[in-house]
Write a protein that holds these residues in place. Sequence first.
Motif, PDB file in Angstrom:
ATOM      1  N   ALA A  79       2.769 -10.244  -2.904  1.00 29.79           N
ATOM      2  CA  ALA A  79       1.515  -9.765  -2.428  1.00 29.79           C
ATOM      3  C   ALA A  79       0.806  -8.751  -3.593  1.00 29.79           C
ATOM      4  CB  ALA A  79       1.620  -8.974  -0.952  1.00 29.79           C
ATOM      5  N   VAL A  80      -0.629  -8.869  -3.666  1.00 29.04           N
ATOM      6  CA  VAL A  80      -1.129  -8.046  -4.559  1.00 29.04           C
ATOM      7  C   VAL A  80      -2.387  -7.133  -3.808  1.00 29.04           C
ATOM      8  CG1 VAL A  80      -2.665  -9.831  -4.977  1.00 29.04           C
ATOM      9  CG2 VAL A  80      -2.275  -8.281  -7.011  1.00 29.04           C
ATOM     10  N   HIS A  81      -2.515  -6.033  -4.678  1.00 33.09           N
ATOM     11  CA  HIS A  81      -3.874  -5.480  -4.030  1.00 33.09           C
ATOM     12  C   HIS A  81      -4.739  -5.113  -5.397  1.00 33.09           C
ATOM     13  CE1 HIS A  81      -1.230  -2.044  -5.816  1.00 33.09           C
ATOM     14  NE2 HIS A  81      -2.628  -1.409  -5.843  1.00 33.09           N
ATOM     15  N   LEU A  82      -5.774  -4.793  -5.075  1.00 34.98           N
ATOM     16  CA  LEU A  82      -6.685  -4.028  -5.874  1.00 34.98           C
ATOM     17  C   LEU A  82      -7.744  -2.969  -5.398  1.00 34.98           C
ATOM     18  CD1 LEU A  82     -10.015  -5.426  -5.195  1.00 34.98           C
ATOM     19  CD2 LEU A  82      -8.881  -7.400  -5.846  1.00 34.98           C
ATOM     20  N   SER A  83      -8.393  -2.004  -6.100  1.00 34.11           N
ATOM     21  CA  SER A  83      -9.259  -1.236  -5.513  1.00 34.11           C
ATOM     22  C   SER A  83     -10.705  -1.657  -6.116  1.00 34.11           C
ATOM     23  CB  SER A  83      -9.117   0.163  -5.954  1.00 34.11           C
ATOM     24  OG  SER A  83      -9.034   0.415  -7.137  1.00 34.11           O
ATOM     25  N   MET A  84     -11.716  -1.388  -5.478  1.00 31.20           N
ATOM     26  CA  MET A  84     -13.055  -1.891  -5.818  1.00 31.20           C
ATOM     27  C   MET A  84     -13.972  -0.845  -5.338  1.00 31.20           C
ATOM     28  SD  MET A  84     -14.472  -4.531  -3.177  1.00 31.20           S
ATOM     29  CE  MET A  84     -16.123  -4.137  -3.305  1.00 31.20           C
ATOM     30  N   LEU A  85     -15.064  -0.402  -6.169  1.00 29.58           N
ATOM     31  CA  LEU A  85     -16.171   0.491  -5.412  1.00 29.58           C
ATOM     32  C   LEU A  85     -16.721  -0.223  -4.245  1.00 29.58           C
ATOM     33  CD1 LEU A  85     -18.079   1.376  -8.634  1.00 29.58           C
ATOM     34  CD2 LEU A  85     -16.640   2.924  -7.273  1.00 29.58           C
ATOM     35  N   THR A  86     -16.683   0.812  -3.161  1.00 25.72           N
ATOM     36  CA  THR A  86     -17.212   0.295  -1.904  1.00 25.72           C
ATOM     37  C   THR A  86     -18.469  -0.527  -1.899  1.00 25.72           C
ATOM     38  OG1 THR A  86     -15.498   1.826  -0.723  1.00 25.72           O
ATOM     39  CG2 THR A  86     -17.431   0.744   0.468  1.00 25.72           C
TER      40      THR A  86
ATOM     41  N   VAL B  47     -12.139 -15.167  -1.734  1.00 31.80           N
ATOM     42  CA  VAL B  47     -10.897 -15.607  -2.215  1.00 31.80           C
ATOM     43  C   VAL B  47      -9.622 -15.310  -1.545  1.00 31.80           C
ATOM     44  CG1 VAL B  47     -11.716 -16.335  -4.661  1.00 31.80           C
ATOM     45  CG2 VAL B  47     -10.741 -14.057  -4.066  1.00 31.80           C
ATOM     46  N   GLY B  48      -9.863 -14.867  -0.170  1.00 36.01           N
ATOM     47  CA  GLY B  48      -8.771 -14.533   0.520  1.00 36.01           C
ATOM     48  C   GLY B  48      -8.314 -12.994   0.706  1.00 36.01           C
ATOM     49  N   PHE B  49      -9.068 -12.038   0.186  1.00 33.65           N
ATOM     50  CA  PHE B  49      -8.481 -10.702   0.218  1.00 33.65           C
ATOM     51  C   PHE B  49      -9.073  -9.919   1.606  1.00 33.65           C
ATOM     52  CE2 PHE B  49      -7.829 -11.294  -4.235  1.00 33.65           C
ATOM     53  CZ  PHE B  49      -6.887 -10.366  -4.423  1.00 33.65           C
ATOM     54  N   HIS B  50      -8.203  -9.099   2.107  1.00 32.55           N
ATOM     55  CA  HIS B  50      -8.548  -8.141   3.153  1.00 32.55           C
ATOM     56  C   HIS B  50      -8.122  -6.794   3.066  1.00 32.55           C
ATOM     57  CE1 HIS B  50      -4.291  -8.851   3.480  1.00 32.55           C
ATOM     58  NE2 HIS B  50      -4.167  -7.625   3.901  1.00 32.55           N
ATOM     59  N   GLU B  51      -9.060  -6.222   3.783  1.00 30.39           N
ATOM     60  CA  GLU B  51      -8.974  -5.033   3.579  1.00 30.39           C
ATOM     61  C   GLU B  51      -7.788  -4.243   3.961  1.00 30.39           C
ATOM     62  OE1 GLU B  51     -11.711  -0.901   4.698  1.00 30.39           O
ATOM     63  OE2 GLU B  51     -12.917  -2.968   4.728  1.00 30.39           O
ATOM     64  N   ILE B  52      -7.193  -3.108   3.161  1.00 29.72           N
ATOM     65  CA  ILE B  52      -5.954  -2.595   3.509  1.00 29.72           C
ATOM     66  C   ILE B  52      -6.632  -1.108   3.796  1.00 29.72           C
ATOM     67  CG2 ILE B  52      -3.759  -1.503   2.638  1.00 29.72           C
ATOM     68  CD1 ILE B  52      -4.039  -3.797   0.557  1.00 29.72           C
ATOM     69  N   ALA B  53      -6.100  -0.508   4.964  1.00 35.01           N
ATOM     70  CA  ALA B  53      -6.433   0.973   5.470  1.00 35.01           C
ATOM     71  C   ALA B  53      -5.664   1.816   4.627  1.00 35.01           C
ATOM     72  CB  ALA B  53      -6.377   1.174   6.832  1.00 35.01           C
ATOM     73  N   VAL B  54      -6.676   2.974   4.012  1.00 32.25           N
ATOM     74  CA  VAL B  54      -6.027   3.858   3.004  1.00 32.25           C
ATOM     75  C   VAL B  54      -6.842   5.128   3.450  1.00 32.25           C
ATOM     76  CG1 VAL B  54      -5.655   4.955   0.669  1.00 32.25           C
ATOM     77  CG2 VAL B  54      -5.127   2.448   1.224  1.00 32.25           C
TER      78      VAL B  54
ATOM     79  N   PRO C 175     -14.601   6.751  -2.963  1.00 32.87           N
ATOM     80  CA  PRO C 175     -15.455   5.688  -3.145  1.00 32.87           C
ATOM     81  C   PRO C 175     -15.114   4.425  -3.200  1.00 32.87           C
ATOM     82  CG  PRO C 175     -15.255   7.009  -5.237  1.00 32.87           C
ATOM     83  CD  PRO C 175     -14.544   7.549  -4.497  1.00 32.87           C
ATOM     84  N   VAL C 176     -13.828   3.937  -3.103  1.00 31.49           N
ATOM     85  CA  VAL C 176     -13.151   2.826  -3.088  1.00 31.49           C
ATOM     86  C   VAL C 176     -12.702   2.333  -1.796  1.00 31.49           C
ATOM     87  CG1 VAL C 176     -12.602   3.228  -5.809  1.00 31.49           C
ATOM     88  CG2 VAL C 176     -10.803   3.741  -3.832  1.00 31.49           C
TER      89      VAL C 176
END
Length: 195
Positions: free
Chosen positions: A155-162, A174-181, A186-187
């Motif tokens: 598995a892989v993650h990324l962060s992006m500006l909300t 492309v199949g990503f889902h949110e990970i609660a952090v 702002p990401v």
Amino acid sequence: MPRCRCSRAAVSTTSCRTRWSAGSRCWPAPRSAAVCWPVRYAALEPGLAFVVEDGGRAVGYILGTADTASFVDRYRAEWLPGLAGRHPAPVREPATPAEAMTALMHTPERMILPELAGYPAHLHIDLLPTHQRAGHGRRLMATFLAALHEQGVKAVHLSMLTANTRARAFYDRVGFHEIAVPDPGPVTYLGRATR
């Protein structure tokens, strides 16, 4: 088809050009921004650096690491010492975007969050706006995910500006889902399986 081309110049130029086209300025100069940001991945993880070209010119890339914790260790030991003389760690709270980027450069451990443990790899993707919505992003992502899968990464993650809703729509497609952090600032963190 994206190809592995670990050219620091290609990654550097594309990174800066995508930031200018998005309305932000490179920090504090194009060469410094690239050295601090994406070029470190091409140097430390060259097998996971893929570039899309158009007419011999880099127009996009995807890069990252198969293991964030190991990357942080290597970054601190191998990459940061070469930058610290030119960009010393701030001694006070950052007051400018350049100071904030310098502070981030000196705190790679911020990338290690317990909520992301099930997503050990992470990635960054950039495409010039003129080359978006043409399938390049999907091809880059498929190439990167396949390379991770070949290395046994699940598995892989990324962060992006909300606030970047266009990017979020792409990641959703492309199949990503949110990970609660907790308290992500702002990401938003997103993740997915490599298969």
